[in-house]
Design an enzyme around this catalytic site. Sequence first.
Site, short mmCIF file in Angstrom:
data_model
loop_
_atom_site.label_atom_id
_atom_site.label_comp_id
_atom_site.label_asym_id
_atom_site.label_seq_id
_atom_site.Cartn_x
_atom_site.Cartn_y
_atom_site.Cartn_z
N GLY A 105 -5.15 6.71 -7.25
CA GLY A 105 -4.38 7.18 -8.39
C GLY A 105 -3.79 8.58 -8.24
N SER A 106 -3.58 9.02 -7.01
CA SER A 106 -3.05 10.38 -6.85
C SER A 106 -1.60 10.49 -7.32
CB SER A 106 -3.20 10.86 -5.40
OG SER A 106 -2.35 10.17 -4.53
N HIS A 161 7.22 3.17 -2.94
CA HIS A 161 6.84 2.44 -1.73
C HIS A 161 6.81 3.41 -0.57
CE1 HIS A 161 6.48 -0.94 0.99
NE2 HIS A 161 7.40 -0.38 1.74
N LEU A 197 10.27 -8.73 -3.34
CA LEU A 197 9.36 -7.63 -3.03
C LEU A 197 10.05 -6.45 -2.34
CD1 LEU A 197 6.28 -6.99 -3.12
CD2 LEU A 197 6.17 -7.82 -0.77
N GLU A 245 5.44 11.96 -1.80
CA GLU A 245 5.37 11.04 -2.94
C GLU A 245 5.02 11.79 -4.22
OE1 GLU A 245 3.29 7.26 -2.48
OE2 GLU A 245 3.25 7.54 -0.31
N1 NHR Z 1 6.14 -7.26 -7.35
C1 NHR Z 1 7.41 -7.64 -7.27
N2 NHR Z 1 7.74 -8.82 -7.83
N3 NHR Z 1 8.37 -6.90 -6.66
C2 NHR Z 1 8.04 -5.74 -6.09
O1 NHR Z 1 9.00 -5.02 -5.50
C3 NHR Z 1 6.69 -5.29 -6.11
C4 NHR Z 1 5.75 -6.09 -6.76
C5 NHR Z 1 4.39 -5.71 -6.82
C6 NHR Z 1 3.98 -4.58 -6.18
C7 NHR Z 1 4.40 -2.61 -4.70
C8 NHR Z 1 4.49 -2.97 -3.20
C9 NHR Z 1 4.55 -1.74 -2.32
O2 NHR Z 1 5.00 -0.68 -2.76
C10 NHR Z 1 4.90 -3.79 -5.49
C11 NHR Z 1 6.26 -4.12 -5.48
C12 NHR Z 1 1.46 -5.24 -2.88
C13 NHR Z 1 1.83 -6.08 -1.83
C14 NHR Z 1 0.91 -7.19 -1.37
O3 NHR Z 1 1.19 -7.84 -0.39
C15 NHR Z 1 3.05 -5.87 -1.24
C16 NHR Z 1 3.89 -4.85 -1.69
C17 NHR Z 1 3.52 -4.03 -2.76
C18 NHR Z 1 2.30 -4.23 -3.33
N4 NHR Z 1 -0.20 -7.48 -2.10
C19 NHR Z 1 -1.18 -8.54 -1.83
C20 NHR Z 1 -0.99 -9.70 -2.81
O4 NHR Z 1 -1.35 -10.82 -2.42
C21 NHR Z 1 -2.59 -8.05 -2.03
C22 NHR Z 1 -2.95 -6.92 -1.12
C23 NHR Z 1 -4.24 -6.22 -1.53
O5 NHR Z 1 -4.81 -6.52 -2.59
O6 NHR Z 1 -4.64 -5.32 -0.80
O7 NHR Z 1 -0.56 -9.50 -3.96
O8 NHR Z 1 4.21 -1.84 -1.13
C1 GAR Z 2 0.69 5.51 -1.96
O1 GAR Z 2 0.99 5.95 -0.66
C2 GAR Z 2 1.67 4.44 -2.37
O2 GAR Z 2 2.98 4.67 -1.95
C3 GAR Z 2 1.10 3.25 -1.67
O3 GAR Z 2 -0.30 3.37 -1.77
C4 GAR Z 2 -0.65 4.74 -1.96
C5 GAR Z 2 -1.36 4.86 -3.27
O4 GAR Z 2 -1.94 6.12 -3.42
N1 GAR Z 2 1.55 2.04 -2.27
C6 GAR Z 2 1.50 0.89 -1.65
O5 GAR Z 2 1.18 0.78 -0.50
C7 GAR Z 2 1.86 -0.30 -2.51
N2 GAR Z 2 1.75 -1.48 -1.74
P1 GAR Z 2 -2.44 6.61 -4.85
O6 GAR Z 2 -3.27 5.49 -5.46
O7 GAR Z 2 -3.30 7.80 -4.54
O8 GAR Z 2 -1.24 6.93 -5.67
#
Ligand code: NHR
Ligand code: GAR
Length: 197
Positions: free
Chosen positions: A15-16, A116, A151, A181
């Site tokens: 949560g930073s 991201h 995504l 970030e």
């Molecule tokens: N949802 C949608 N529809 N569109 C986007 O652009 C999204 C989203 C949900 C999250 C963040 C994203 C990132 O910044 C985000 C963007 C999770 C995964 C993933 O593969 C990919 C990208 C992002 C967040 N998650 C797995 C899943 O099955 C679980 C992984 C885990 O729990 O560690 O959901 O990168």
């Molecule tokens: C951040 O680097 C963010 O961009 C990334 O995870 C970290 C979260 O840090 N997000 C993803 O990878 C989403 N798939 P935080 O919890 O300290 O904010």
Amino acid sequence: MPLPKNIVILISGSGSNMAAIVQTAQQQGWQEQFGATVAAVISNRPDAAGLQLAQSLGVAAQALDHRAFESREAFDAALMQLIDGHQPALVVLAGFMRILTPGFVGHYAGRLINIHPSLLPAFPGLNTHQRAIDAGCAQAGCTVHQVTAELDHGPILAQAVVPVLPGDTADTLAARVLIEEHRLYPLAVRRWLQDEP
Ligand code: NHR
Ligand code: GAR
């Protein structure tokens, strides 16, 4: 006094980025300036350290464990209900790790943003820092974008660039990107509040 604008932040981990937004809002007086309040922080992981951090910053913190639901649709429906209880003008993903269904994304269209840890459109998805190093990139960074059903493909709102340095590991690069970030995300949210009528 502008109309109240509630912000709900979704997290999964430390949560930073959430804390950077909350602290910037408090320091810059977003309540007085924009009528904007971080109304709640919600995590899909009950053990996320960011929940404690939110509480210590004076923000209501809630958990909704995705493992208690039998489908993504069921989880997203419950999450929507929890979020909508706060009547949000903006929903902010900050290290939120669950892919969201098209129904969820459509419900918050135009008021759902993410940060991201790559220079999109390069490296959507996970493991971005190792992939940037493996590709031989000289630069890496982070992107704030609108969330759409596809995504990490929504319209880009802001980006910040850092160098990839010799000897970087995924961890050292991630730490360099994370500093940016924490600067970029509050800036992008502030700009969204300013531009929102
Ligand atoms: N949802 C949608 N529809 N569109 C986007 O652009 C999204 C989203 C949900 C999250 C963040 C994203 C990132 O910044 C985000 C963007 C999770 C995964 C993933 O593969 C990919 C990208 C992002 C967040 N998650 C797995 C899943 O099955 C679980 C992984 C885990 O729990 O560690 O959901 O990168
Ligand atoms: C951040 O680097 C963010 O961009 C990334 O995870 C970290 C979260 O840090 N997000 C993803 O990878 C989403 N798939 P935080 O919890 O300290 O904010």
